[in-house]
Design an enzyme around this catalytic site. Structure first.
Site, PDB file in Angstrom:
ATOM      1  N   ASP A   1       0.843  -1.190   0.000  1.00 12.31           N
ATOM      2  CA  ASP A   1       0.000   0.000   0.000  1.00 12.31           C
ATOM      3  C   ASP A   1       0.882   1.245   0.000  1.00 12.31           C
ATOM      4  OD1 ASP A   1      -2.269  -1.521   0.070  1.00 12.31           O
ATOM      5  OD2 ASP A   1      -2.567  -1.332   2.246  1.00 12.31           O
TER       6      ASP A   1
ATOM      7  N   TYR B   1       6.463  -9.077   8.080  1.00 11.04           N
ATOM      8  CA  TYR B   1       5.998  -7.711   8.320  1.00 11.04           C
ATOM      9  C   TYR B   1       6.220  -7.322   9.769  1.00 11.04           C
ATOM     10  CZ  TYR B   1       3.028  -8.544   4.172  1.00 11.04           C
ATOM     11  OH  TYR B   1       2.560  -8.834   2.924  1.00 11.04           O
TER      12      TYR B   1
END
Ligand SMILES: [Zn+2]
Ligand SMILES: [Zn+2]
Length: 442
Positions: A267, A333
């Protein structure tokens, strides 16, 4: 012989109807033997073949090639039969409609349109009228020597040989050329298409707020000269990973544009760290096709060094685009979020650790549902580590399958992802930031 689109007339009737090469008054012996018999050669001279075609269908070896070779054969035939030299001969060659006169002109146009462009290989595509190809084939099969080459191949070879006179380094290929040339013989139009080059690499995005690829402005959709809201740029975001990487390459290679193919995308507000995300940069219409990659890497990495950096650059091919786009690899992540109501550190750690090894069910998130079909994905969380609780903010790292919606794993997307961090700690979670730490691609 089949002539599907040409109605029900047989091809033989078609060329008797035409007046292109009908030799008025002369006695044409349609039953003459084929070349290389002297009578065959006399016959094709009578119907008006040009020197070039005479040479290529004669089946005779001569000292010179092409037009000169044909002229040799013609004067030999005249010497054998003085009657032949006095006959009126049609001016338009029935085999090529005098196309071979244009070979030099066409080669020159190709060379001109490629002025300043570096290349090694070329593919030639030639469009010839179908009726000409058919009538040529009929005459050549009947009167030409056995094994003489068809018009299209001969014409292509003639252009190639002409080009090689001036640029002996060119290789003519049947696929994957650097340059694709198409010649339309009806209009003598020449089109040259400089094929793209491709560079593989990995990029790190060190800051938030940059999209991976160029986004056209939402108000004007990037048309014309842009609008007020995009300040005339036509872009929704002034920067993109694509342009930070692509612009220096475009300049170095003298290209027109780029396309960017990433192994997935993060994103806009997500960083991409570690060894970076694999990508292929497609460089369109380049004037140069080769350049020292370490120089290119240096140039890219000095463009916006605080924002985007690349490593592991390699020249690659179009095939690598689909390979990179279709690859599915696990990712690591780190995510940080805020909760509305504090909870004991021990309980947070226990609950979040329990998600390690769990397979999530994720309905298509609301934020992407406008561009993706609604369906439920099953994705596995491989491991969870480094859980950190700081008052009402929590942070942890995880490794999970390709295609996991990580923000949704935390906030649950109103129950569309189960289980979720929100469901196991029974708190509302607001994601503060997300980083891609590693893409475990080979
Ligand atoms: Zn000809
Ligand atoms: Zn705009």
């Amino acid at each position: 012989m089949e002539t599907p689109e040409d109605g029900d007339e047989a091809p033989e009737e078609e060329w008797f109807d035409g007046d292109d090469f009908y030799n008025q008054g002369a006695s044409i012996d349609w039953d003459s033997p084929p070349c290389p018999a002297p009578l065959g050669i006399a016959h094709v001279i009578k119907i008006g073949v040009c020197d070039y075609c005479l040479h290529r269908i004669s089946g005779r070896k001569t000292q010179s090639q092409g037009f000169e070779g044909g002229a040799e054969l013609r004067s030999e035939a005249h010497a054998r039969d003085s009657e032949l030299s006095r006959q009126q001969i049609p001016e338009i060659c029935p085999l090529c409609e005098n196309l071979f006169d244009d070979v030099g002109n066409i080669a020159e146009r190709i060379t001109e349109s490629l002025n300043g462009i570096e290349f090694k290989t070329m593919q030639l595509g030639i469009h010839l009228p179908k009726d000409l190809l058919q009538s040529e084939d009929t005459i050549r099969t009947k009167h030409g020597s056995q094994g003489s080459r068809p018009l299209k191949t001969s014409f292509a070879t003639a252009i190639q040989n002409e080009m090689l006179l001036n640029s002996p380094g060119i290789s003519f290929v049947k696929d994957y050329p650097d340059i694709m040339v198409t010649v339309d013989t009806l209009t003598l139009r020449v089109d040259t298409d400089v094929r793209p080059v491709f560079i593989y690499g990995r990029y790190e995005k060190l800051v938030r707020g940059i999209p991976q690829t160029r986004w056209p402005c939402r108000s004007c959709r990037g048309r014309g000269d842009g609008c007020e809201s995009c300040e005339g740029t036509g872009l929704q975001y002034s920067e993109s990973v694509q342009d930070i990487i692509g612009e220096p390459v475009k300049q170095i290679l003298g290209a027109l544009d780029t396309s960017f193919h990433g192994m997935g995308r993060e994103d806009i507000d997500v960083r991409c760290l570690g060894s970076g995300r694999p990508f292929v940069l497609e460089i369109k219409n380049p004037r140069l096709r080769e350049f020292e990659l370490s120089e290119i890497e240096k140039k890219i990495n000095s463009n916006e060094p605080e924002k985007v950096r690349v490593n592991s650059l390699k020249w690659c091919t179009k095939k690598d685009v689909s390979r990179v786009k279709e690859a599915r690899s696990e990712k690591s992540y780190t995510i940080r979020f805020k909760i509305d109501n504090p909870i004991s550190e021990q309980e947070v750690v226990k609950s979040i650790e329990a998600l390690s090894g769990v397979t999530l069910e994720q309905e298509t998130p609301k934020r992407v549902s406008h561009r993706r079909a609604a369906k439920t994905r099953k994705r596995r969380v491989t491991s969870i580590s480094n859980i950190l609780v700081e008052e009402d903010e929590i942070q942890f790292s995880l490794r999970c399958e390709a295609g996991t919606y990580v923000k949704e794993l935390v906030h649950s997307d109103e129950g569309r992802t189960t289980p979720s961090v929100s469901s196991v700690i029974e708190r509302e979670c607001v994601v503060l930031w997300l980083d891609v730490d590693e893409i475990h691609a080979d």
